[in-house]
Design an enzyme around this catalytic site. Structure first.
Site, PDB file in Angstrom:
ATOM      1  N   LYS A 217      38.968   0.262  33.625  1.00 17.42           N
ATOM      2  CA  LYS A 217      39.534   0.433  32.265  1.00 17.42           C
ATOM      3  C   LYS A 217      40.151   1.726  32.197  1.00 17.42           C
ATOM      4  CE  LYS A 217      37.635   0.945  27.444  1.00 17.42           C
ATOM      5  NZ  LYS A 217      36.556   0.795  26.547  1.00 17.42           N
ATOM      6  N   LYS A 269      41.928  -3.656  32.187  1.00 18.31           N
ATOM      7  CA  LYS A 269      42.268  -3.252  30.658  1.00 18.31           C
ATOM      8  C   LYS A 269      42.957  -1.902  30.303  1.00 18.31           C
ATOM      9  CE  LYS A 269      39.788  -2.483  26.106  1.00 18.31           C
ATOM     10  NZ  LYS A 269      38.439  -2.007  25.773  1.00 18.31           N
TER      11      LYS A 269
HETATM   12  C1  PBG Z   1      34.864   0.688  23.621  1.00 17.84           C
HETATM   13  C2  PBG Z   1      35.955  -0.174  23.799  1.00 17.84           C
HETATM   14  C3  PBG Z   1      37.154   0.124  23.210  1.00 17.84           C
HETATM   15  C4  PBG Z   1      38.097  -1.072  23.329  1.00 17.84           C
HETATM   16  C5  PBG Z   1      37.197  -2.097  23.584  1.00 17.84           C
HETATM   17  N1  PBG Z   1      35.803  -1.502  23.773  1.00 17.84           N
HETATM   18  C6  PBG Z   1      37.721   1.402  22.869  1.00 17.84           C
HETATM   19  C7  PBG Z   1      37.994   2.566  23.723  1.00 17.84           C
HETATM   20  O1  PBG Z   1      37.709   2.649  24.888  1.00 17.84           O
HETATM   21  O2  PBG Z   1      38.437   3.708  23.152  1.00 17.84           O
HETATM   22  C8  PBG Z   1      39.395  -1.291  22.968  1.00 17.84           C
HETATM   23  C9  PBG Z   1      40.084  -2.638  22.673  1.00 17.84           C
HETATM   24  C10 PBG Z   1      41.393  -2.513  22.051  1.00 17.84           C
HETATM   25  O3  PBG Z   1      42.084  -1.752  21.744  1.00 17.84           O
HETATM   26  O4  PBG Z   1      41.734  -3.948  21.459  1.00 17.84           O
HETATM   27  N2  PBG Z   1      33.636   0.120  23.087  1.00 17.84           N
END
Ligand code: PBG
Length: 345
Positions: A217, A269
């Site tokens: 991520k 991601k």
């Molecule tokens: C954190 C989380 C995020 C997203 C999914 N889970 C935000 C982040 O890490 O700042 C982002 C998903 C998206 O942008 O569609 N719980």
């Protein structure tokens, strides 16, 4: 030279040198002649069951509330969430991923581990509504629940405390599994989170609840609209725990660690800006690989389509196909239910 070519080509008739290079026998275009032909020979196709629909539920809403930066996506009420879950099932969507937005936040994200907290109530509602007809995935993180908006708890000097956070994740895991989640989506990017959550689930008797690890991520600007969707309080960034977009090999290390710790599915991601990572990961692992087409990817396409600059449905399907082609078995996308219909029309 064949007489057919000779008839077609006066130069050949006149005895010129073989024009086979100019008139190839192998013609890839033959396999593109009709839509039936293209469909039959397609190498990759997206199936509704591959798709996972992220959904937001906000505490205390009587009616769903639109999210300005995510046109077409809403913060659900308890009722509208149940309906949306049933619609996803009817469309044949593979999974749902639930995010909760609490009314109150605090430093340790207490609302997340409260069995009556918004996400846990929603998990119970959705499980009661759709049972085992779709995979119910729960976001396992603290950022929606903390007053500072970070994915973990903080040390006295304001840094994200990895190991103290793991203890909170272990609690979240058991509460979410108790509430009916089939799979937990570990999105916090703390070191050791998969091992700790696996151990906590097993100790609580939840050996069948699976783990989707957000293994790779990235600290991405493409999460912008999501932060609106969950009314995130975050100031600053997540660069000390999410990955640096410059790094590729590091993603493979993160994925290997998560698999060793017991991840059942690994996720990359965002998706579209990280197709190289997705491809590298999917060619190296034997567990299912997921990709998350995040809020900013969705919002960019919707904004361009709203301006008439791109064809919305074609862009939507092309992005999903590209993500599949790069190696994703599962795709989380805010278009899931609509795409499921488009794919089966
Ligand atoms: C954190 C989380 C995020 C997203 C999914 N889970 C935000 C982040 O890490 O700042 C982002 C998903 C998206 O942008 O569609 N719980």
């Amino acid at each position: 030279m064949s007489s057919v070519l000779g008839k077609l080509c006066p130069a050949v008739e006149a005895g010129a040198e073989s024009p086979v290079g100019a008139f190839p026998a192998v013609r890839p275009r033959r396999l593109r002649t009709t839509s039936a032909m293209r469909r039959m020979v397609a190498e990759h196709r997206v199936h509704p069951a591959d798709l996972m629909h992220p959904m937001f539920v906000r505490e205390g809403l009587a009616d769903p509330r639109p999210i300005t930066s995510l046109p077409g996506v809403v913060q659900h009420s308890r009722d509208s969430l149940r309906k949306a879950a049933a619609e996803a099932v009817a469309a044949g969507v593979g999974g749902l991923m639930l995010f909760g937005i609490p009314a109150e936040r605090d430093a340790i994200g207490s609302a997340g581990t409260d069995p009556d907290g918004v996400l846990n109530v929603a998990l119970r509602d959705v499980r009661a509504e759709v049972g085992d007809e779709i995979v119910i995935v729960s976001d396992l993180c603290l950022d929606e629940f903390t007053s500072h908006g970070h994915c973990g708890v903080l040390t006295a000097d304001g840094r994200v405390d990895n190991d103290a956070t793991l203890l909170r994740y272990a609690e979240l895991a058991v509460v979410q599994a108790d509430a009916g989640a089939h799979m937990l989506g570990l999105s916090g990017m703390m070191d050791g989170q998969v091992a700790v959550v696996r151990a906590a689930l097993d100790a609580a008797g939840h050996t069948e609840v699976s783990i989707l690890a957000y293994a790779a991520k990235y600290a991405s600007a493409f999460y912008g609209p999501f932060r609106d969707a969950v009314e995130s309080a975050l100031e600053g960034d997540r660069k000390t725990y999410q990955q640096d977009p410059s790094n590729a090999a590091e993603a493979l290390r993160e994925v290997a660690l998560d698999i060793a710790e017991g991840a059942d599915v690994v996720m990359v991601k965002p998706a579209l800006p990280y197709l190289d990572i997705l491809h590298a990961v999917s060619s190296q692992v034997t567990v299912p690989v997921a990709a998350y087409q995040v809020s900013g990817e969705y919002a960019m396409a919707e904004a361009a389509a709203a301006n008439g600059w791109v064809d919305r449905e074609r862009v939507l399907l092309e992005t999903l196909t590209s993500i599949k082609r790069a190696g994703a078995g599962v795709i989380a996308t805010y278009w899931a239910t609509e795409a499921a219909y488009l794919l089966t029309r």
